[in-house]
Every structure is written in structure tokens, then in C-alpha cells.
Design a protein around this motif. Structure first.
Motif, PDB file in Angstrom:
ATOM      1  N   GLU A 145       0.802  -1.300   0.115  1.00 38.91           N
ATOM      2  CA  GLU A 145      -0.018   0.020  -0.052  1.00 38.91           C
ATOM      3  C   GLU A 145       0.768   1.237  -0.063  1.00 38.91           C
ATOM      4  O   GLU A 145       1.654   1.434   0.929  1.00 38.91           O
TER       5      GLU A 145
ATOM      6  N   TYR B 155      -0.612   7.254   1.766  1.00 48.20           N
ATOM      7  CA  TYR B 155      -2.118   7.719   1.377  1.00 48.20           C
ATOM      8  C   TYR B 155      -2.102   8.926   0.555  1.00 48.20           C
ATOM      9  O   TYR B 155      -3.049   9.223  -0.140  1.00 48.20           O
ATOM     10  N   ARG B 156      -1.051   9.738   0.960  1.00 48.28           N
ATOM     11  CA  ARG B 156      -0.976  11.090  -0.025  1.00 48.28           C
ATOM     12  C   ARG B 156      -0.868  10.833  -1.716  1.00 48.28           C
ATOM     13  O   ARG B 156      -1.347  11.536  -2.304  1.00 48.28           O
TER      14      ARG B 156
ATOM     15  N   THR C 247      -1.547   8.133  -2.919  1.00 51.25           N
ATOM     16  CA  THR C 247      -2.945   7.271  -3.399  1.00 51.25           C
ATOM     17  C   THR C 247      -4.172   8.457  -3.636  1.00 51.25           C
ATOM     18  O   THR C 247      -4.744   8.195  -4.827  1.00 51.25           O
ATOM     19  N   LEU C 248      -4.146   9.403  -2.984  1.00 42.68           N
ATOM     20  CA  LEU C 248      -5.123  10.513  -3.013  1.00 42.68           C
ATOM     21  C   LEU C 248      -4.654  11.526  -4.375  1.00 42.68           C
ATOM     22  O   LEU C 248      -5.660  11.888  -4.875  1.00 42.68           O
TER      23      LEU C 248
ATOM     24  N   GLU D 165      -5.999   9.790  -7.440  1.00 43.40           N
ATOM     25  CA  GLU D 165      -7.301   9.790  -7.252  1.00 43.40           C
ATOM     26  C   GLU D 165      -7.856  11.263  -7.871  1.00 43.40           C
ATOM     27  O   GLU D 165      -8.357  11.315  -8.659  1.00 43.40           O
TER      28      GLU D 165
ATOM     29  N   ARG E  30       2.577   0.735  -5.996  1.00 41.94           N
ATOM     30  CA  ARG E  30       2.311  -0.520  -5.243  1.00 41.94           C
ATOM     31  C   ARG E  30       3.491  -1.419  -5.485  1.00 41.94           C
ATOM     32  O   ARG E  30       4.089  -1.872  -4.472  1.00 41.94           O
TER      33      ARG E  30
END
Lengths: 117, 113
Positions: free
Chosen positions: A12, A15-16, A18-19, A22, A85
Motif C-alpha cells: 500500500e 495515502y497522500r 493514493t489520493l 485519485e 504498489r
């Protein structure tokens, strides 16, 4: 919807990132929607421009590119997720120069129609 | 006197990431709504009820994207540590809605006047 297969591989990412991916997807979707709206607006509001077939052809082309971009937006998002990933470099793409070139061409065609009309 | 450990630094922008992401969904909803208005206009002027139906569908999709923006913001703000991944279903739906709008746009260009 089941978690897609590619989500099993690698780790994973932060998260930054990942966002950010998006949001990049959403930016491409908005670009697609803007091109589409441009095409439809051109068709609905450009009765002073001619020849008509050129206007219709350009409007359809804009809408088709919008449709293609919406598919590319998803495949690129997915490719970026997989690259993040698995720690691979982000996929290279010629999409940006192509899109810029197409926007320039569209503007030029509309300018010519305005001068001739 | 022992020196207290400095508190662990907070993540740099815990609130701004959710806000930017929610705003991106909101802007996308707005772009869908603009296309919905154009399809509705084509349907109303061209007397084509099918386009009106698709326009209403796109308006509903714009509403759904606005709602998802609020949901996503809450998900991200509430999450501790690793926030939830992007929903591939939500992204697929966004792409599908854009495809539907494109199909309606192309059809309206080719069939109305």
C-alpha cells in the motif's frame, strides 16, 4: 465490488500519493467532460460559423476525444496504482503533448471559421 | 529534571488532503452537471424525450458525485493512520458517466438539426 486482483500485489503506498492519483484521475475526467461540453456548445451555439459540416465534424471529434479520455483516465489511474504498489516508475505517456496539440488545432480551426465566416 | 520527549509531529496536512480530494469530486460533479444541462437543452429544443431522460440521469449522477464528495471527505477525516483506498467502483462509475454523457453528446450533435 470485489477488491480487484491487482490490489493484492505490492505494498500500500503512502495515502497522500493514493489520493493524489485519485485527484489526477478526476482532473482527467473533468478534462474529458470539458472537451465534451466544448463540442456540444460549439454545435448548439455556433450558427454563424460555417461551413456547417466542418463545425459538426469538429464537435463530434471533440466529443469522441472526451469519450476516449474517460477510458484512458481509468486505465492510467490503475497503471499508476500498480506502479506505486510495486515500486516501479510511473508509466510514461505522450497524452499531454497530444492533448495540447489537439487543443491548438481546435482553436486554429475555430479561428479560421470565424475569420472566413 | 528529565527533558520530556517532544510530541511526535503530526502529519503535515491531515485536513487538507481530504479537503482537496473532496473538492476535486465536487468540481467533477459540476462538470457533469454542465453536460447534463447541455443534453437537457438539446432534448428540450429538439423535442427528443430520450435526451431529456439522459439529461435527468446525468443530473442525478452529478448529485451522486456531490454526495460522494461529502462521504469521501468524512471517510478521510475520520481515518487514523492509513485512510481507505480509492474506491475503484466510484472511479469506474465516474468514467462510465462520462462515457454516457459523451454518447449522448455525439448523438445530439448528429441528430438534432
Amino acid at each position: 465490488m470485489r477488491n480487484p486482483q491487482w490490489r493484492q500485489q505490492g505494498e500500500e503506498p503512502d495515502y497522500r500519493f493514493t489520493l493524489a492519483n485519485e485527484r489526477t484521475f478526476l482532473a482527467w475526467i473533468r478534462t474529458a467532460l470539458a472537451l465534451l461540453a466544448g463540442g456540444v456548445l460549439l454545435h448548439q451555439f455556433s450558427h454563424a460559423l460555417g461551413p456547417r459540416w466542418v463545425v459538426v465534424a469538429l464537435a463530434v471529434l471533440l466529443a469522441i476525444i472526451g469519450a476516449v479520455l474517460s477510458v484512458i483516465a481509468y486505465t492510467r489511474w490503475r497503471a499508476n496504482e500498480i506502479a506505486m504498489r510495486t515500486g516501479k516508475p510511473l508509466p510514461h505517456s505522450v497524452l499531454l503533448p497530444l492533448l495540447a496539440g489537439f487543443c491548438l488545432l481546435t482553436a486554429a480551426v475555430i479561428a479560421v471559421l470565424m475569420i472566413l465566416g | 529534571m528529565t527533558t520530556a520527549h517532544p510530541p511526535a509531529p503530526l502529519p503535515r496536512d491531515p485536513g487538507l488532503q481530504p479537503e482537496r480530494t473532496a473538492l476535486a469530486w465536487n468540481r467533477t460533479a459540476l462538470a457533469v452537471a454542465i453536460n447534463a444541462a447541455l443534453v437537457l437543452r438539446a432534448g428540450a429544443l429538439g423535442g427528443a424525450p430520450l435526451f431529456v431522460a439522459v439529461g435527468v440521469l446525468l443530473l442525478l449522477a452529478a448529485g451522486a458525485a456531490t454526495a460522494y464528495s461529502a462521504i469521501r471527505k468524512r471517510q478521510l477525516l475520520r481515518a487514523v493512520g492509513t485512510p481507505p483506498q480509492s474506491s475503484s467502483l466510484a472511479l469506474l462509475l465516474a468514467a462510465a458517466v462520462t462515457l454516457v454523457a459523451s454518447a449522448a453528446g455525439i448523438a445530439s450533435i448528429l441528430t438534432i438539426r
